[in-house]
Design an enzyme around this catalytic site. Structure first.
Site, PDB file in Angstrom:
ATOM      1  N   ASP A  75      47.451  42.833  45.622  1.00  0.00           N
ATOM      2  CA  ASP A  75      46.086  44.315  45.851  1.00  0.00           C
ATOM      3  C   ASP A  75      44.660  43.962  46.146  1.00  0.00           C
ATOM      4  OD1 ASP A  75      49.153  45.293  44.917  1.00  0.00           O
ATOM      5  OD2 ASP A  75      47.806  45.374  42.878  1.00  0.00           O
TER       6      ASP A  75
ATOM      7  N   GLU B 100      25.895  41.492   6.776  1.00  0.00           N
ATOM      8  CA  GLU B 100      25.656  42.015   5.814  1.00  0.00           C
ATOM      9  C   GLU B 100      24.114  41.410   5.529  1.00  0.00           C
ATOM     10  OE1 GLU B 100      27.707  40.110   6.425  1.00  0.00           O
ATOM     11  OE2 GLU B 100      28.443  39.158   4.951  1.00  0.00           O
TER      12      GLU B 100
ATOM     13  N   GLY C 267      55.389  39.080  31.740  1.00  0.00           N
ATOM     14  CA  GLY C 267      57.298  38.347  31.381  1.00  0.00           C
ATOM     15  C   GLY C 267      57.308  37.234  30.822  1.00  0.00           C
TER      16      GLY C 267
ATOM     17  N   ALA D  30      50.073  49.944  33.453  1.00  0.00           N
ATOM     18  CA  ALA D  30      50.014  50.826  33.941  1.00  0.00           C
ATOM     19  C   ALA D  30      51.818  51.331  34.571  1.00  0.00           C
ATOM     20  CB  ALA D  30      49.244  51.464  35.577  1.00  0.00           C
TER      21      ALA D  30
ATOM     22  N   ARG E 181      38.260  46.416  29.820  1.00  0.00           N
ATOM     23  CA  ARG E 181      38.021  45.215  31.064  1.00  0.00           C
ATOM     24  C   ARG E 181      36.579  44.604  30.072  1.00  0.00           C
ATOM     25  NH1 ARG E 181      38.337  45.926  37.196  1.00  0.00           N
ATOM     26  NH2 ARG E 181      40.741  45.169  36.885  1.00  0.00           N
TER      27      ARG E 181
ATOM     28  N   THR F  28      49.294  38.942  42.058  1.00  0.00           N
ATOM     29  CA  THR F  28      48.345  40.337  42.151  1.00  0.00           C
ATOM     30  C   THR F  28      47.561  40.145  43.113  1.00  0.00           C
ATOM     31  OG1 THR F  28      49.777  40.630  39.984  1.00  0.00           O
ATOM     32  CG2 THR F  28      47.463  41.222  40.724  1.00  0.00           C
TER      33      THR F  28
ATOM     34  N   ALA G  72      56.529  51.546  44.609  1.00  0.00           N
ATOM     35  CA  ALA G  72      57.101  52.137  44.820  1.00  0.00           C
ATOM     36  C   ALA G  72      57.747  50.532  46.132  1.00  0.00           C
ATOM     37  CB  ALA G  72      56.306  53.228  46.078  1.00  0.00           C
TER      38      ALA G  72
ATOM     39  N   THR H 293      56.062  39.669  36.664  1.00  0.00           N
ATOM     40  CA  THR H 293      55.849  38.405  36.162  1.00  0.00           C
ATOM     41  C   THR H 293      54.865  37.094  35.530  1.00  0.00           C
ATOM     42  OG1 THR H 293      56.572  38.200  38.152  1.00  0.00           O
ATOM     43  CG2 THR H 293      57.155  36.315  37.100  1.00  0.00           C
TER      44      THR H 293
HETATM   45  C1  AOF Z   1      29.234  37.529  12.429  1.00  0.00           C
HETATM   46  N1  AOF Z   1      28.979  38.493  11.858  1.00  0.00           N
HETATM   47  O1  AOF Z   1      28.531  40.213  10.467  1.00  0.00           O
HETATM   48  C2  AOF Z   1      29.485  38.257   9.510  1.00  0.00           C
HETATM   49  C3  AOF Z   1      29.894  36.446   9.881  1.00  0.00           C
HETATM   50  O2  AOF Z   1      27.457  32.122  14.150  1.00  0.00           O
HETATM   51  P1  AOF Z   1      28.013  32.648  12.659  1.00  0.00           P
HETATM   52  O3  AOF Z   1      26.400  31.615  12.345  1.00  0.00           O
HETATM   53  O4  AOF Z   1      26.360  34.003  12.508  1.00  0.00           O
HETATM   54  O5  AOF Z   1      28.301  32.618  11.843  1.00  0.00           O
HETATM   55  C4  AOF Z   1      29.572  33.241  12.393  1.00  0.00           C
HETATM   56  C5  AOF Z   1      30.541  33.765  11.227  1.00  0.00           C
HETATM   57  O6  AOF Z   1      30.190  33.661   9.976  1.00  0.00           O
HETATM   58  C6  AOF Z   1      31.724  34.059  11.598  1.00  0.00           C
HETATM   59  O7  AOF Z   1      32.383  33.573  12.768  1.00  0.00           O
HETATM   60  C7  AOF Z   1      32.786  34.543  10.458  1.00  0.00           C
HETATM   61  O8  AOF Z   1      33.260  33.755  10.086  1.00  0.00           O
HETATM   62  C8  AOF Z   1      31.341  34.968   9.230  1.00  0.00           C
HETATM   63  N2  AOF Z   1      30.226  36.320   9.016  1.00  0.00           N
HETATM   64  N3  AOF Z   1      29.692  36.408  10.908  1.00  0.00           N
HETATM   65  O9  AOF Z   1      28.940  36.762  13.102  1.00  0.00           O
HETATM   66  C9  AOF Z   1      29.049  38.610  10.617  1.00  0.00           C
HETATM   67  N4  AOF Z   1      29.855  39.115   8.252  1.00  0.00           N
HETATM   68 ZN    ZN Z   2      27.569  35.915   6.907  1.00  0.00          ZN
END
Ligand code: AOF
Ligand code: ZN
Length: 330
Positions: free
Chosen positions: A194, A47, A269, A148, A178, A190, A157, A266
């Site tokens: 692997d 915002e 699971g 996969a 990842r 695993t 196999a 496993t």
């Molecule tokens: C974000 N980005 O654009 C909006 C969030 O760690 P802070 O103080 O930056 O606050 C994080 C919290 O703010 C986040 O967990 C969520 O609840 C709210 N909104 N957070 O990181 C954003 N709008």
């Molecule tokens: Zn905010």
């Protein structure tokens, strides 16, 4: 709002432990005045970026945000107040903030006379922010199980060979998965079978700049000191947790919001049996074996009425494999 969801997606993989959020501010005449998205924890909220871009044009305008504007003083100031200061007349958001402290921004805005509308494109905004929302609501990391398998459901196999069942393109996609998570989890079985590296790499094998935490569940201390997963390419946590829930609690303590569960059958699971798989991404290769270990075992399911069924929301072809993604029904 569709544009705000698009903007939010730009933060995928870089905002943890914070959400991905996008925002668009329209001027009073309905034209776009500013856009913003959250890039990294500690950085400005979506915002604030959109309001800065809009400047005076925000006055009397409308803000579209994918997550309810925050109400708290955290690493940055409350966005509800920033929206009020900018003179925005209307706020439209998609998904409520589940946070006890962070939430409630909508009430603050309404009390100050702003016209507030919630739930617009909620499904799309939920999807883009699925990992963070799951973690905030369930107080444990989001778990994505990647598997996969052959068309007849096998992970190898009969002689244990498994390179390769899925296509090269599918295997590249797994590195994208990842890159976007905080931790990759595998069982000691695993690692012994692997000797995987469990790092995120690009096409030519180079390590990606940001590496998820490698996690090995090794209750009996079977992983040898020379295992590749223990090298210094990325941090590794060897856990002796007794259950998947205990493992997730340990990871949450370490700030992990999203987990990629990779192996093996496993461990998967056990997670499924505990109701701790939030999304399944399956690469089903058009390959038949007829013998060999199953891609999933140890769920404890013995009758069809107990089968885990998925609500599938994505199906695509990846290098000749069928990629199916869905959420287990609860
Ligand atoms: C974000 N980005 O654009 C909006 C969030 O760690 P802070 O103080 O930056 O606050 C994080 C919290 O703010 C986040 O967990 C969520 O609840 C709210 N909104 N957070 O990181 C954003 N709008
Ligand atoms: Zn905010």
């Amino acid at each position: 709002m569709a544009r705000a969801v698009e903007l939010a997606a730009r933060g995928a993989g870089t905002t943890s432990p914070n959400p991905v959020v996008g925002a668009v501010v329209l001027a009073a005449d309905g034209t776009v005045a500013g856009e913003g998205w959250h890039e990294r924890a500690g950085g400005p909220h979506a915002e604030v970026g959109a309001l800065a871009a809009a400047g005076e044009r925000a006055r009397g305008g409308t803000a579209y945000v994918t997550l309810e504007p925050c109400n708290h003083h955290g690493r940055t100031g409350p966005c509800a107040q920033a929206l009020l200061r900018a003179g925005v007349a209307r706020v439209v958001y998609a998904v409520a903030d589940p946070g006890a402290v962070e939430g409630g921004g909508a009430d603050t805005l309404r009390a100050a006379g702003v016209d507030v509308l919630a739930g617009v494109l909620a499904e799309e905004a939920e999807r883009v922010n699925e990992a963070w929302l799951t973690s905030a609501r369930r107080h444990r990391p989001h778990v994505l199980w990647k598997v996969a398998a052959t068309l007849d459901g096998r992970a190898a196999a009969a002689d244990g060979t498994s390179r390769w069942i899925s296509s090269a393109t599918s295997r590249e996609q797994v590195h994208d998965l990842r890159r976007r998570v905080d931790a990759i989890v595998a069982g000691s079985g695993t690692v012994l079978a692997d000797d995987p590296h469990l790092t995120a790499r690009d096409r030519d094998g180079a390590l990606s700049p940001r590496q998820p935490l490698r996690v090995v569940l090794d209750r009996r201390g079977r992983v040898p000191a020379g295992a590749r997963v223990l090298d210094d390419a990325a941090p590794t946590h060897v856990s002796r947790a007794a259950t998947p829930a205990a493992l997730l609690a340990e990871l949450r303590e370490r700030g992990v919001v999203s987990v990629l569960l990779e192996g093996g059958p496993t461990l998967a699971g056990a997670f499924l049996a505990a109701g701790l798989v939030d999304r399944v991404v399956a690469y089903v290769a058009p390959v038949l074996l007829g013998a060999g270990p199953a891609a999933l075992s140890g769920t404890g399911i013995t009758t069809i009425a107990d089968a885990v069924r998925l609500d599938v929301d994505e199906v695509s072809l990846v290098g000749g494999d069928v990629r199916v993604s869905g959420r287990p029904r609860r």
